[in-house]
Design a protein around this motif. Structure first.
Motif, PDB file in Angstrom:
ATOM      1  N   ARG A 102     -15.551   3.450   2.668  1.00 12.75           N
ATOM      2  CA  ARG A 102     -15.811   4.785   2.114  1.00 12.75           C
ATOM      3  C   ARG A 102     -17.287   4.950   1.772  1.00 12.75           C
ATOM      4  NH1 ARG A 102     -16.269   9.029   2.816  1.00 12.75           N
ATOM      5  NH2 ARG A 102     -16.273  10.696   1.254  1.00 12.75           N
ATOM      6  N   MET A 103     -17.883   3.907   1.199  1.00 14.90           N
ATOM      7  CA  MET A 103     -19.313   3.970   0.870  1.00 14.90           C
ATOM      8  C   MET A 103     -20.163   4.106   2.126  1.00 14.90           C
ATOM      9  SD  MET A 103     -19.855   1.356  -2.354  1.00 14.90           S
ATOM     10  CE  MET A 103     -18.924  -0.016  -1.700  1.00 14.90           C
ATOM     11  N   ASN A 104     -19.615   3.608   3.253  1.00 18.86           N
ATOM     12  CA  ASN A 104     -20.327   3.724   4.527  1.00 18.86           C
ATOM     13  C   ASN A 104     -20.030   5.033   5.253  1.00 18.86           C
ATOM     14  OD1 ASN A 104     -21.573   1.234   4.220  1.00 18.86           O
ATOM     15  ND2 ASN A 104     -19.969   0.128   5.329  1.00 18.86           N
ATOM     16  N   GLY A 105     -19.365   5.956   4.576  1.00 20.67           N
ATOM     17  CA  GLY A 105     -19.152   7.286   5.125  1.00 20.67           C
ATOM     18  C   GLY A 105     -17.923   7.446   5.987  1.00 20.67           C
ATOM     19  N   LYS A 106     -17.047   6.420   6.035  1.00 23.81           N
ATOM     20  CA  LYS A 106     -15.817   6.561   6.820  1.00 23.81           C
ATOM     21  C   LYS A 106     -14.807   7.425   6.054  1.00 23.81           C
ATOM     22  CE  LYS A 106     -17.643   3.061   9.110  1.00 23.81           C
ATOM     23  NZ  LYS A 106     -18.526   3.354  10.250  1.00 23.81           N
ATOM     24  N   GLN A 107     -13.933   8.063   6.791  1.00 24.46           N
ATOM     25  CA  GLN A 107     -12.768   8.680   6.164  1.00 24.46           C
ATOM     26  C   GLN A 107     -11.738   7.574   5.913  1.00 24.46           C
ATOM     27  OE1 GLN A 107     -11.078  12.319   7.706  1.00 24.46           O
ATOM     28  NE2 GLN A 107     -12.948  12.771   8.866  1.00 24.46           N
ATOM     29  N   VAL A 108     -11.318   7.435   4.689  1.00 27.77           N
ATOM     30  CA  VAL A 108     -10.365   6.378   4.333  1.00 27.77           C
ATOM     31  C   VAL A 108      -9.195   7.015   3.593  1.00 27.77           C
ATOM     32  CG1 VAL A 108     -10.007   4.177   3.155  1.00 27.77           C
ATOM     33  CG2 VAL A 108     -12.255   4.716   4.147  1.00 27.77           C
ATOM     34  N   ALA A 109      -8.001   6.780   4.115  1.00 33.51           N
ATOM     35  CA  ALA A 109      -6.776   7.264   3.469  1.00 33.51           C
ATOM     36  C   ALA A 109      -5.870   6.066   3.218  1.00 33.51           C
ATOM     37  CB  ALA A 109      -6.061   8.290   4.342  1.00 33.51           C
ATOM     38  N   VAL A 110      -5.427   5.931   1.987  1.00 35.57           N
ATOM     39  CA  VAL A 110      -4.621   4.767   1.605  1.00 35.57           C
ATOM     40  C   VAL A 110      -3.360   5.243   0.901  1.00 35.57           C
ATOM     41  CG1 VAL A 110      -4.539   2.633   0.272  1.00 35.57           C
ATOM     42  CG2 VAL A 110      -6.674   3.319   1.385  1.00 35.57           C
ATOM     43  N   LEU A 111      -2.215   4.752   1.366  1.00 34.40           N
ATOM     44  CA  LEU A 111      -0.968   4.989   0.656  1.00 34.40           C
ATOM     45  C   LEU A 111      -0.710   3.788  -0.247  1.00 34.40           C
ATOM     46  CD1 LEU A 111       2.305   6.503   1.924  1.00 34.40           C
ATOM     47  CD2 LEU A 111       2.346   4.460   0.514  1.00 34.40           C
ATOM     48  N   VAL A 112      -0.798   3.989  -1.548  1.00 34.21           N
ATOM     49  CA  VAL A 112      -0.542   2.933  -2.532  1.00 34.21           C
ATOM     50  C   VAL A 112       0.857   3.150  -3.089  1.00 34.21           C
ATOM     51  CG1 VAL A 112      -1.280   1.860  -4.677  1.00 34.21           C
ATOM     52  CG2 VAL A 112      -2.992   2.805  -3.105  1.00 34.21           C
ATOM     53  N   GLU A 113       1.725   2.179  -2.904  1.00 33.33           N
ATOM     54  CA  GLU A 113       3.093   2.310  -3.403  1.00 33.33           C
ATOM     55  C   GLU A 113       3.138   1.938  -4.884  1.00 33.33           C
ATOM     56  OE1 GLU A 113       6.079   3.436  -4.339  1.00 33.33           O
ATOM     57  OE2 GLU A 113       6.156   3.636  -2.159  1.00 33.33           O
ATOM     58  N   LEU A 114       3.191   2.951  -5.734  1.00 30.50           N
ATOM     59  CA  LEU A 114       3.165   2.721  -7.178  1.00 30.50           C
ATOM     60  C   LEU A 114       4.460   2.105  -7.692  1.00 30.50           C
ATOM     61  CD1 LEU A 114       1.488   6.004  -8.488  1.00 30.50           C
ATOM     62  CD2 LEU A 114       0.410   3.829  -7.900  1.00 30.50           C
TER      63      LEU A 114
END
Length: 725
Positions: A416-428
């Motif tokens: 993300r810091m390198n400008g990528k699009q990052v999507a994460v599904l975190v199972e709470l």
């Protein structure tokens, strides 16, 4: 797949059981789990294993049992209170299950206590590791412990009186406590409770005696001689400092286990993260589901605790010392390699070192890794390389159990810091990992990562990472799919399969599944992936039925499944039908198995084994012979209703013939040939440890992999030596 020698009948039985709904055809889920935990206890009793490894299994048995009561027994307790009448396939009512559980647990706990007192503790002493009652120490040693008590323990203790003006205090989940009887000069005998501090080690080192008190015949320090006493003994010895001016009459240890299964009504939750946090706060206040009492506690004191905690007698376990022994795992930190398994260094396939990068390797060929025999480092490198590759546009990933320190999450934040699009599904809602996952979700959001919490009403258990990269010929996608979590710690102790591929159809399926998880897509079927909750059960059963058709057409049917648990009624019935048709079936089921193998007219051709050993068997692999057109699926799903109906799960095909051969003839094949560490399930639900027959070679599957998984088979058939991680 090479045929496995066994007693399977090659033909369908002459007479078959027609009614596959009959309750007697199924084993009870809870009792089957207790049989699994008994196999864990047997590893503590296994004198051929190193001593501290046996201690490890001794503590795993105890911590497993704690979780079983917090989740499964608590659920039964709620069912009984609510008058639930729905029955499992085996037909046992909640009350019948509860009584059977209590009988079995009582028996196992007696065996567990005997293992410690008659076996492990004496052998630890012989090895120079003494776990002692404080009364066995000298006066000087007890004074030394008293000094430690004053500085390290006393400041965090709070004695709580119990009388008409001091109500019975809340006893938190899994806390250690002392029930203390003191005598006041004016009021007579009084009752108090002292909670032991949670931040102090369970085993307290005995201070070394001063030089002048050493035995002159034994000069110097004997490093191999270590002595410990129980924390509760140290507190009990120094209660006079907590109750000055009073006579300490007696003290007795006790411990409470509470219902810790979170109940989250997602339909009413405006903010799932906040809702889970609120429920975590309530976990300490769940109903009491088990009370453990010191063996010396008199009935009058026990009655006070039982009455105030409002427990039925069958949830009270008395006559134990020590209680709550999971803390003995502290001994595993001792520097005693002579008492442990030889250190295992996972391999890193050399093709990665020679290829010029992870993505370049995967672009040329699919890669299969088998942890912990293969290192998890290539998986981390895959995500880290994508995070720093200027051509990578986006990364999407699921996270279920991550752990306290995660290089995977660090790499996602770096992306993300390198400008990528990052999507994460975190199972709470990953049970007992909720707090850790909440913390990671917030850290990811703080870095600008798109974080979602899954699909309403479902847990997302699938293990997937998708990398999208712009290349000369256009957009290309790369995928990591696995049976295990993105957890560097568990990757060293769980056996799991990782698969890295750029197969465009699989990548497109994974992309579509991520869209369904993060958006409003209603897609249910996929070209190559088998996905729960909608279709996975149906797809597995259709393939079992296909095997029946092959068998009836004269093409020998064969199924081999490796999984953690087999509970689902429809899948079990399909396997019964396959066996009745004469299909040979090998099942390696590590934990719960509700199928009865070897029953005439029902499951004559089914063999079930369980391997419990140094590593936790965790991979799920499903093999279908399919008349010679073999299919192998790998993934996150066990054949359980919760996996098939209440979770997002993925099984993915492995079509590459060489990787398929590795999965079938090695990862499954060696496991089902194990005749040293494996136990075979009998029709009555009990397990019998296997031993090599006369002239038969001994096969210990996990040792075989440690020894033989030093070379990696590449897709072109070349064997290339591995380098150490």
């Amino acid at each position: 797949m090479t045929n496995t020698p066994n007693a399977h009948s090659p033909h369908a039985p002459e007479e078959t059981i027609a009614d596959l709904d009959r309750a007697s055809l199924f084993l009870n889920r809870e009792l089957s789990w207790l049989q699994f935990n008994l196999r864990v206890l047997e590893e503590a009793e296994n004198t051929s294993s190193p001593l501290l490894e046996r201690v490890k299994f001794f503590t795993i048995f105890a911590s497993n049992l704690d979780e079983f009561f917090m989740t499964r027994v608590s659920a039964l307790h709620r069912q009984i209170a609510a008058g639930v009448t729905d029955l499992p396939p085996d037909g046992m009512t909640p009350s019948e299950q509860m009584m059977a559980i209590c009988r079995e647990v009582t028996s196992q706990l007696r065996r567990h206590q005997a293992c410690w007192h008659q076996d492990l503790c004496p052998k630890l002493s012989s090895a120079g590791i003494h776990v002692l009652p404080s009364k066995s120490l000298s006066e000087a040693e007890r004074l030394g412990l008293r000094d430690s008590f004053r500085t390290e323990i006393f400041p965090v203790l709070t004695p709580l009186a119990i009388d008409p003006t001091h109500p019975f205090p809340h006893v938190s989940n899994l806390s250690f406590n002392l029930a203390v009887i003191v005598r006041d000069p004016e009021r007579g005998e009084c009752f108090a409770r002292v909670k032991l501090p949670s931040g102090v080690k369970r085993l307290i080192p005995v201070p070394e005696p001063s030089p002048e008190s050493r035995d002159p015949a034994v000069p110097g320090i004997v490093l191999r001689n270590l002595r410990f006493v129980w924390l509760e003994d140290v507190v009990a010895d120094n209660l006079d400092l907590l109750f000055p001016g009073l006579e300490i009459v007696a003290s007795y240890a006790f411990r409470v286990t509470r219902d810790a299964d979170l109940t989250i009504k997602e339909s009413e939750a405006a903010d799932l993260l906040t809702t889970v946090e609120q429920q975590l706060d309530l976990r300490e206040f769940g109903s009491v589901i088990k009370l453990e009492l010191d063996e010396e506690m008199p009935s009058a004191i026990a009655d006070v605790l039982i009455a105030n905690l409002q427990l039925p007698p069958h949830l009270v376990y008395s006559g134990m010392r020590p209680i709550g022994v999971a803390g003995i795992a502290e001994l595993m930190a001792l520097d005693r390699p002579d008492l442990k398994d030889a250190f295992h260094v996972p391999a890193v396939p050399q093709l990665f070192a020679q290829s010029g990068g992870m993505l370049a390797t995967i672009r040329q060929q699919d890669v299969l890794l088998f942890h912990p025999y293969d290192s998890f480092v290539p998986v981390v490198d895959f995500i880290r390389e994508a995070a720093n590759d200027p051509a990578v546009l986006a990364i999407k990933q699921t996270l279920y159990r991550v752990g306290a320190k995660s290089p995977v999450v660090d790499a996602l934040m770096e992306a993300r810091m390198n400008g990528k699009q990052v999507a994460v599904l975190v199972e709470l809602k990953a049970r007992f990992d909720e707090e850790s996952n909440i913390e990671w979700a917030r850290r990811l959001e703080d870095e600008g990562v798109h974080v979602v919490y899954g699909v309403r009403g479902l847990k997302t258990h699938a293990k997937m990472c998708l990398v999208i990269r712009r290349e000369a010929e256009g957009i290309r996608r790369y995928v990591h799919l696995a049976t295990g979590n993105y957890n560097i710690v568990s990757s060293r102790i769980y056996t799991d399969v990782s698969y890295l591929t750029s197969d465009p159809v699989i990548c497109n399926d994974v992309s579509d599944l991520f869209n369904a998880l993060t958006g409003y897509s209603r897609k249910q079927s996929y070209e190559k992936l088998l996905v729960a909750p909608k279709l996975l059960r149906q797809e597995v059963i259709e393939r079992i039925n296909r095997e029946i058709a092959h068998q009836r057409a004269g093409r020998e049917g064969y199924l081999a499944f490796k999984m953690n648990a087999l509970v689902d009624k429809a899948c079990i019935q399909a396997l019964y039908r396959a066996s009745q048709a004469g299909v040979r079936i090998d099942l390696q089921v590590r934990g719960i198995c509700c199928l009865r193998p070897g029953v005439k007219g029902l499951s004559d051709t089914i063999r079930v084994i369980s391997v419990v050993g140094r590593f936790l068997e965790h991979a799920r692999v499903y093999y279908f012979k399919n008349g010679g057109q073999e299919e192998v699926f790998v993934g996150s799903a066990d054949l359980m209703p919760r996996n098939l109906d209440q979770r997002v799960e993925v099984l993915f095909p492995v079509a590459n013939p060489l990787w398929r051969d590795v999965l079938v003839n090695e990862i499954i094949g060696v496991g089902i040939r194990d005749n040293v560490q494996a136990r075979q399930l009998s029709p009555d639900g009990t397990y019998k440890r296997l031993h090599p027959s006369d002239g038969e070679p001994a096969i210990h599957s996990q040792e075989w992999f440690v020894t033989h998984w030093k070379s990696r088979r590449l897709p072109d058939g070349v064997i290339m030596p591995a380098i150490s991680s």
